[in-house]
Scaffold this active site. Structure first.
Site, PDB file in Angstrom:
ATOM      1  N   ASP A   1       0.849  -1.208   0.000  1.00  0.00           N
ATOM      2  CA  ASP A   1       0.000   0.000   0.000  1.00  0.00           C
ATOM      3  C   ASP A   1       0.878   1.250   0.000  1.00  0.00           C
ATOM      4  OD1 ASP A   1      -2.118  -1.724   0.303  1.00  0.00           O
ATOM      5  OD2 ASP A   1      -2.128  -1.575   2.491  1.00  0.00           O
TER       6      ASP A   1
ATOM      7  N   ASP B   1       0.485   7.923   8.155  1.00  0.00           N
ATOM      8  CA  ASP B   1       0.805   6.540   8.501  1.00  0.00           C
ATOM      9  C   ASP B   1       2.138   6.490   9.207  1.00  0.00           C
ATOM     10  OD1 ASP B   1      -1.347   5.184   7.487  1.00  0.00           O
ATOM     11  OD2 ASP B   1      -0.389   4.543   5.645  1.00  0.00           O
TER      12      ASP B   1
ATOM     13  N   GLU C   1       2.025  -2.924  10.463  1.00  0.00           N
ATOM     14  CA  GLU C   1       1.729  -2.960   9.037  1.00  0.00           C
ATOM     15  C   GLU C   1       2.785  -2.215   8.248  1.00  0.00           C
ATOM     16  OE1 GLU C   1      -1.359  -0.501   7.415  1.00  0.00           O
ATOM     17  OE2 GLU C   1      -1.714  -1.895   5.768  1.00  0.00           O
ATOM     18  N   GLU C   2       3.372  -1.188   8.879  1.00  0.00           N
ATOM     19  CA  GLU C   2       4.280  -0.299   8.143  1.00  0.00           C
ATOM     20  C   GLU C   2       5.709  -0.800   8.079  1.00  0.00           C
ATOM     21  OE1 GLU C   2       1.044   1.757   7.225  1.00  0.00           O
ATOM     22  OE2 GLU C   2       3.034   1.869   6.340  1.00  0.00           O
TER      23      GLU C   2
ATOM     24  N   ASP D   1      -1.704  -1.862  13.470  1.00  0.00           N
ATOM     25  CA  ASP D   1      -1.818  -1.110  12.223  1.00  0.00           C
ATOM     26  C   ASP D   1      -1.931   0.336  12.662  1.00  0.00           C
ATOM     27  OD1 ASP D   1      -4.071  -1.210   9.308  1.00  0.00           O
ATOM     28  OD2 ASP D   1      -2.443   0.135   9.894  1.00  0.00           O
TER      29      ASP D   1
ATOM     30  N   LEU E   1      -2.338   3.266  11.296  1.00  0.00           N
ATOM     31  CA  LEU E   1      -3.406   4.109  10.769  1.00  0.00           C
ATOM     32  C   LEU E   1      -4.137   3.374   9.657  1.00  0.00           C
ATOM     33  CD1 LEU E   1      -4.165   6.839  11.898  1.00  0.00           C
ATOM     34  CD2 LEU E   1      -3.168   7.899   9.901  1.00  0.00           C
ATOM     35  N   ASP E   2      -5.137   2.588  10.090  1.00  0.00           N
ATOM     36  CA  ASP E   2      -5.890   1.788   9.119  1.00  0.00           C
ATOM     37  C   ASP E   2      -6.889   2.683   8.375  1.00  0.00           C
ATOM     38  OD1 ASP E   2      -6.627  -0.993   8.195  1.00  0.00           O
ATOM     39  OD2 ASP E   2      -8.577  -0.178   8.789  1.00  0.00           O
TER      40      ASP E   2
ATOM     41  N   GLU F   1      -5.267  -6.542  11.637  1.00  0.00           N
ATOM     42  CA  GLU F   1      -6.602  -6.053  11.235  1.00  0.00           C
ATOM     43  C   GLU F   1      -7.644  -7.101  11.650  1.00  0.00           C
ATOM     44  OE1 GLU F   1      -5.800  -5.308   6.990  1.00  0.00           O
ATOM     45  OE2 GLU F   1      -6.444  -3.254   7.288  1.00  0.00           O
TER      46      GLU F   1
END
Ligand code: P6P
Length: 335
Positions: free
Chosen positions: A63, A69, A92-93, A114, A116-117, A280
């Protein structure tokens, strides 16, 4: 001050329910809540600060990383790296596991998050959020954490939750004794109890799925969605924000079903999933089940999955028991 319950007070009172509690988890969650307040301030000022627009990078899942983020990632890391509660983190990052710096003690928990989903929605002012889950480490205490510490089932979560940065900032979490919501009062900088013991309705009248993927679903999923859109079913209302925390938060409070099923594009016979399991699907599934709902993939209970990779994906079907069970009756070919 009568009747005002801060998240700190709630954490301490919840801890007293567990004789074996050492207070470490309480301290960990308190540190996390500070990070959430800092991120909330940045998200709410996003239109004013130079934090909009894409950072250009892409994250482990491919992404595009928005600047917020990365900011949220850094805020959480800096809030959590020194407290001595964690042995490592998974985000996630970050492609790989995040180590606790050598100069800080290693704790007995692991945080997956995560930061900043829903970040693709930031520059159009749609709710975004932070999702987190905490497990006890499974490798030798005092040593640097390893992937195995993060790669644990949703059933083994000790605490999980999300923060929704929307019309108000709300923290929703569970430590295994039900689900509780706290709304941030910016005037005092405290998360105050606003939704005690959230219970998902047995059935709802809202379905939430990206129908743009209809051509690539399996036939059983298509038949289920057509069924709930039929007159005899009401029909159900459709609500889809495209930010998982917002769609699941609404499902938790109003009932209904949230779906992100497999898609079968361009001859793909295995089916592809979008949502990530560790930070998530599993934490959000844990919250829904703690509130009396069901979290499933269609094939298996979501919290049963033993992760094998930090960024692995899974299909997601979660929400009110009656709605999820009705979907499963279609998915299993019983209807
Ligand atoms: P689609 C946001 O990017 C996200 O990971 C979830 O928050 C959200 O539920 C999903 O992707 C939306 O995906 O394909 O419908 O845009």
């Amino acid at each position: 001050m009568a009747g005002i319950v801060t998240v700190q007070r709630h954490l301490v009172e919840s801890q007293s329910l567990h004789a074996e509690a050492s207070g470490e988890l309480t301290a960990l969650l308190w540190d996390l809540s500070l990070a959430f307040k800092v991120i909330s301030r940045a998200v709410n000022q996003a239109g004013l600060l130079d934090v909009l627009g894409k950072d250009g990078d892409t994250n482990a899942s491919g992404d595009t990383v928005m600047k917020l983020d990365r900011y949220a990632q850094d805020v959480i890391f800096e809030a959590m790296d020194h407290g001595g509660h964690l042995c490592c983190m998974a985000s996630e990052e970050e492609d790989e596991l995040i180590a606790i710096p050598d100069k800080y003690p290693k704790g007995k928990y692991v945080l997956s998050f995560d930061p900043l989903d829903g970040s693709s929605n930031i520059d159009v002012n749609v709710s975004v959020g932070t999702i987190f889950s905490i497990h006890r480490r499974v490798t030798e205490h005092g040593t640097p954490g390893q992937d195995a510490d993060a790669l644990q089932r949703g059933h083994d979560i000790v605490a999980a939750g999300y923060v929704i940065y929307g019309s108000s900032t709300m923290l929703v979490y569970s430590t295994g004794d039900g689900v509780h919501g706290f709304t941030l009062d910016p005037s005092v900088g405290e998360f105050l109890l606003s939704h005690e013991d959230i219970r998902i309705p047995e059935r709802g009248k809202i379905y939430s799925v990206n129908e743009g993927n209809t051509p690539w679903w399996d036939d059983r999923t298509r038949r289920y969605v057509e069924h709930i859109k039929s007159i005899e079913q009401g029909p159900y209302k459709t609500r889809y924000i495209g930010s998982m925390i917002a769609d699941v938060h609404r499902t938790l409070l109003y009932g209904g079903i949230f779906l992100y099923p497999k898609t079968y594009k361009n001859g793909d016979t295995e089916g592809s999933c979008k949502l990530r399991l560790l930070y998530e699907a599993a934490p959000m599934g844990y919250i829904v089940e703690q509130a009396g709902g069901i979290a499933h993939t269609g094939e298996e209970k979501l919290l049963d999955i033993v992760p094998t990779e930090l960024h692995q994906r899974c299909s997601v079907v979660l929400g009110s028991p009656a709605d999820v069970n009705e979907y499963l009756s279609f998915y299993r070919g019983e209807r």
